[in-house]
Design a protein around this motif. Structure first.
Motif, PDB file in Angstrom:
ATOM      1  N   CYS A   6       0.854  -1.193   0.000  1.00  0.00           N
ATOM      2  CA  CYS A   6       0.000   0.000   0.000  1.00  0.00           C
ATOM      3  C   CYS A   6       0.888   1.241   0.000  1.00  0.00           C
ATOM      4  CB  CYS A   6      -0.899   0.024   1.224  1.00  0.00           C
ATOM      5  SG  CYS A   6      -2.097  -1.301   1.234  1.00  0.00           S
ATOM      6  N   THR A   7       0.599   2.133  -0.883  1.00  0.00           N
ATOM      7  CA  THR A   7       1.346   3.389  -0.938  1.00  0.00           C
ATOM      8  C   THR A   7       0.388   4.554  -0.790  1.00  0.00           C
ATOM      9  OG1 THR A   7       1.163   3.504  -3.328  1.00  0.00           O
ATOM     10  CG2 THR A   7       3.109   2.401  -2.454  1.00  0.00           C
ATOM     11  N   SER A   8       0.908   5.663  -0.388  1.00  0.00           N
ATOM     12  CA  SER A   8       0.088   6.870  -0.254  1.00  0.00           C
ATOM     13  C   SER A   8      -0.253   7.411  -1.634  1.00  0.00           C
ATOM     14  CB  SER A   8       0.858   7.944   0.515  1.00  0.00           C
ATOM     15  OG  SER A   8       1.124   7.498   1.817  1.00  0.00           O
ATOM     16  N   PRO A   9      -1.430   7.990  -1.769  1.00  0.00           N
ATOM     17  CA  PRO A   9      -1.759   8.607  -3.060  1.00  0.00           C
ATOM     18  C   PRO A   9      -0.825   9.790  -3.322  1.00  0.00           C
ATOM     19  CG  PRO A   9      -3.414   9.152  -1.419  1.00  0.00           C
ATOM     20  CD  PRO A   9      -2.480   8.163  -0.785  1.00  0.00           C
ATOM     21  N   PRO A  10      -0.652  10.163  -4.595  1.00  0.00           N
ATOM     22  CA  PRO A  10       0.272  11.250  -4.914  1.00  0.00           C
ATOM     23  C   PRO A  10      -0.123  12.595  -4.305  1.00  0.00           C
ATOM     24  CG  PRO A  10      -0.939  10.560  -6.858  1.00  0.00           C
ATOM     25  CD  PRO A  10      -1.282   9.608  -5.760  1.00  0.00           C
ATOM     26  N   ARG A  11      -1.388  12.798  -4.044  1.00  0.00           N
ATOM     27  CA  ARG A  11      -1.818  14.037  -3.391  1.00  0.00           C
ATOM     28  C   ARG A  11      -2.976  13.730  -2.446  1.00  0.00           C
ATOM     29  NH1 ARG A  11      -4.871  17.039  -8.431  1.00  0.00           N
ATOM     30  NH2 ARG A  11      -6.058  15.211  -8.953  1.00  0.00           N
TER      31      ARG A  11
END
Length: 97
Positions: free
Chosen positions: A3-8
């Motif tokens: 899981c990664t953070s959204p770009p914004r």
């Protein structure tokens, strides 16, 4: 799965602009609009954003969210009456000519 953070980050809806209305009011976290000493229940779904209100008849105020009219509130009864299908398609009447 990683899981990664959204770009914004999501920052919510922009503040509504209601230049043709008498007042712009923020909907409280409990879903109310406060108008003078009156507290009118609208909806917790709309908590946070602003709505526009404009007096059209004596004591009757249409409430708009973004560019949709969502209901009318009666200042004397402190109650909002929703309009039928506020987010439905807008169909113009056909001319008989």
């Amino acid at each position: 799965m990683i899981c990664t953070s959204p770009p914004r980050a999501y920052r919510g809806l922009p503040d509504g602009q209601f230049p043709l209305h008498d007042h712009t009011v923020t909907v409280s976290v409990c879903g109310r609009i406060c108008f003078g000493t009156k507290k009118i229940n609208l909806s917790q779904v709309l908590a946070g954003p602003k709505v526009g209100i404009k007096e059209e008849e004596d004591g009757i105020w249409p409430v708009s969210f973004m560019h949709y009219e969502i209901g009318d509130f009666d200042l004397e009864l402190c109650r909002v009456e929703p309009v039928d299908k506020p987010f439905g398609p807008k169909v113009l009447a056909m001319s008989s000519v």
